[in-house]
Write a protein that holds these residues in place. Sequence first.
Motif, short mmCIF file in Angstrom:
data_model
loop_
_atom_site.label_atom_id
_atom_site.label_comp_id
_atom_site.label_asym_id
_atom_site.label_seq_id
_atom_site.Cartn_x
_atom_site.Cartn_y
_atom_site.Cartn_z
N GLY A 146 0.81 -1.21 0.00
CA GLY A 146 0.00 0.00 0.00
C GLY A 146 0.85 1.26 0.00
O GLY A 146 0.50 2.25 -0.66
N SER A 147 1.97 1.22 0.71
CA SER A 147 2.87 2.37 0.73
C SER A 147 3.58 2.54 -0.60
O SER A 147 3.87 3.67 -1.01
N ASP A 148 3.87 1.42 -1.28
CA ASP A 148 4.43 1.51 -2.64
C ASP A 148 3.49 2.32 -3.53
O ASP A 148 3.91 3.21 -4.28
N LYS A 149 2.20 1.97 -3.47
CA LYS A 149 1.20 2.64 -4.31
C LYS A 149 1.08 4.12 -3.92
O LYS A 149 0.91 4.99 -4.78
N TYR A 150 1.14 4.39 -2.63
CA TYR A 150 1.08 5.77 -2.13
C TYR A 150 2.23 6.59 -2.70
O TYR A 150 2.02 7.69 -3.25
N LEU A 151 3.44 6.07 -2.61
CA LEU A 151 4.60 6.79 -3.11
C LEU A 151 4.52 7.01 -4.62
O LEU A 151 4.80 8.11 -5.12
N ALA A 152 4.13 5.97 -5.35
CA ALA A 152 4.03 6.08 -6.81
C ALA A 152 2.96 7.09 -7.21
O ALA A 152 3.13 7.87 -8.16
N TYR A 153 1.85 7.10 -6.48
CA TYR A 153 0.76 8.03 -6.77
C TYR A 153 1.21 9.48 -6.64
O TYR A 153 0.77 10.35 -7.40
N TYR A 154 2.11 9.71 -5.68
CA TYR A 154 2.58 11.08 -5.43
C TYR A 154 3.96 11.35 -6.05
O TYR A 154 4.69 12.21 -5.59
N GLY A 155 4.29 10.61 -7.11
CA GLY A 155 5.43 11.02 -7.92
C GLY A 155 6.69 10.19 -7.85
O GLY A 155 7.65 10.45 -8.59
N ALA A 156 6.75 9.18 -6.98
CA ALA A 156 7.95 8.35 -6.90
C ALA A 156 8.04 7.43 -8.11
O ALA A 156 7.03 6.88 -8.56
N SER A 157 9.23 7.26 -8.62
CA SER A 157 9.44 6.29 -9.70
C SER A 157 9.38 4.89 -9.11
O SER A 157 10.06 4.58 -8.13
N LYS A 158 8.56 4.02 -9.70
CA LYS A 158 8.35 2.69 -9.14
C LYS A 158 9.64 1.89 -9.03
O LYS A 158 9.82 1.10 -8.10
N ASP A 159 10.55 2.09 -9.99
CA ASP A 159 11.79 1.31 -9.97
C ASP A 159 12.78 1.81 -8.91
O ASP A 159 13.83 1.22 -8.71
N ARG A 160 12.42 2.89 -8.22
CA ARG A 160 13.28 3.40 -7.14
C ARG A 160 12.74 3.06 -5.75
O ARG A 160 13.34 3.47 -4.75
N ILE A 161 11.64 2.34 -5.68
CA ILE A 161 11.02 2.00 -4.40
C ILE A 161 11.59 0.68 -3.91
O ILE A 161 11.58 -0.32 -4.61
N HIS A 162 12.09 0.70 -2.67
CA HIS A 162 12.68 -0.48 -2.05
C HIS A 162 11.90 -0.83 -0.79
O HIS A 162 11.62 0.03 0.04
N ARG A 163 11.56 -2.08 -0.64
CA ARG A 163 10.80 -2.55 0.51
C ARG A 163 11.73 -2.82 1.70
O ARG A 163 12.82 -3.35 1.52
N TYR A 164 11.29 -2.45 2.89
CA TYR A 164 12.03 -2.79 4.10
C TYR A 164 11.06 -3.29 5.15
O TYR A 164 9.88 -2.95 5.15
N PRO A 165 11.53 -4.16 6.08
CA PRO A 165 10.65 -4.72 7.11
C PRO A 165 10.52 -3.76 8.29
O PRO A 165 11.39 -3.70 9.16
#
Length: 366
Positions: A146-165
């Motif tokens: 859900g946070s991935d989608k939030y970041l992408a919606y507000y301008g983040a490039s999807k290929d720059r999003i990294h998941r952390y626990p």
Amino acid sequence: MAMKNVLFITNLPTPYRIDFYRELGKLCDLTVVIEARRSKDLHFNWNDNDITTFKLHYLNDDNLNEKKINWSILKYLSKSKFDVIVVSCYHTYTGMLSLAYMKAKHIPYLFETDGGMIAEIESSIKKSYKTTLIKGAKAYFSPSEGSDKYLAYYGASKDRIHRYPFSSLSDADILQHPLSSDEKLSIRKRLGVKESKMILAVGQFIHRKGFDVLMEAAKDMDRNIGIYIVGGKPTEEYLEMQRKYDLTQVHFEGFKTKNELAEYFKAADLFVHPTREDIWGLVINEAMAYGLPVITTNKCVAGMELVTDKDCLIDTDNPSQLKAIMETLMDDDVRRNNIASDNLRKIAGYTVEKMAEAHIKVFEGM
């Protein structure tokens, strides 16, 4: 490979963040700049003088004023001082200044969020404002889909999003195996629990936490199942519900220290978090670390990310659905035990040690 020189910028100190920085500081040369202290009346599980794995600086010794700019942040924002700069708060004026300055000076930075939800109703102006702040980072740290989608919606490039626990737990906080019925019974006796079974909920008595839904669900349940709500003083609304439905099996336990709360987690058979919205919900991590089956809502990001038994993800404001799944699990010892074991395996990957390792992996790729 030489250790990276890292700057972390955030707004307020919290115990789980300090624990994370301690672990991260073992893996890099870490400086943490915090905008302000919390109230001096609050006591936390650390002493600044005991911090040895990272350098800690407060911009202000008073409480946080989100609408006041602290210009001293600019002295830390230099290309030459740090290999990596991470901003983990963008809604304060000082956080906004940090982002605007680095964008204007073409200073690379990383952006971290503990969670986020896309607003259901939002003006184009507000969306544009958020997008301006969020877009442009060299990399993004996100704890959930859900946070991935939030970041992408507000301008983040999807290929720059990294998941952390995302977690508040250390490896040592997680039980090796679920407690037996006899072990739970012994702890319940120490706590003065009179009912034969126990459901636990933890949080403030505010509307968003949904404890009114839990109490509504409890009114027609077996009175031998005790429901214990830990987390402050109940308001008159909850006391009135308790009187109205004669909920003698519902107990308000007040605030507990970390060690005291651990006893309640160990004593319980089931954990319920009927929240109307949580952008994460670290209490889910904590309950799973004690081997508890967890019931929460489809508006709790931690639940959606961590709970594998989807029957345990319910709708908000649905006491009948909550009652049904609580009764189902409380009547099925085998299923509860299986979920408990699954939860312990799952949560072992969500510790501050694993969180630090995930950050370092991204830093080394910069």
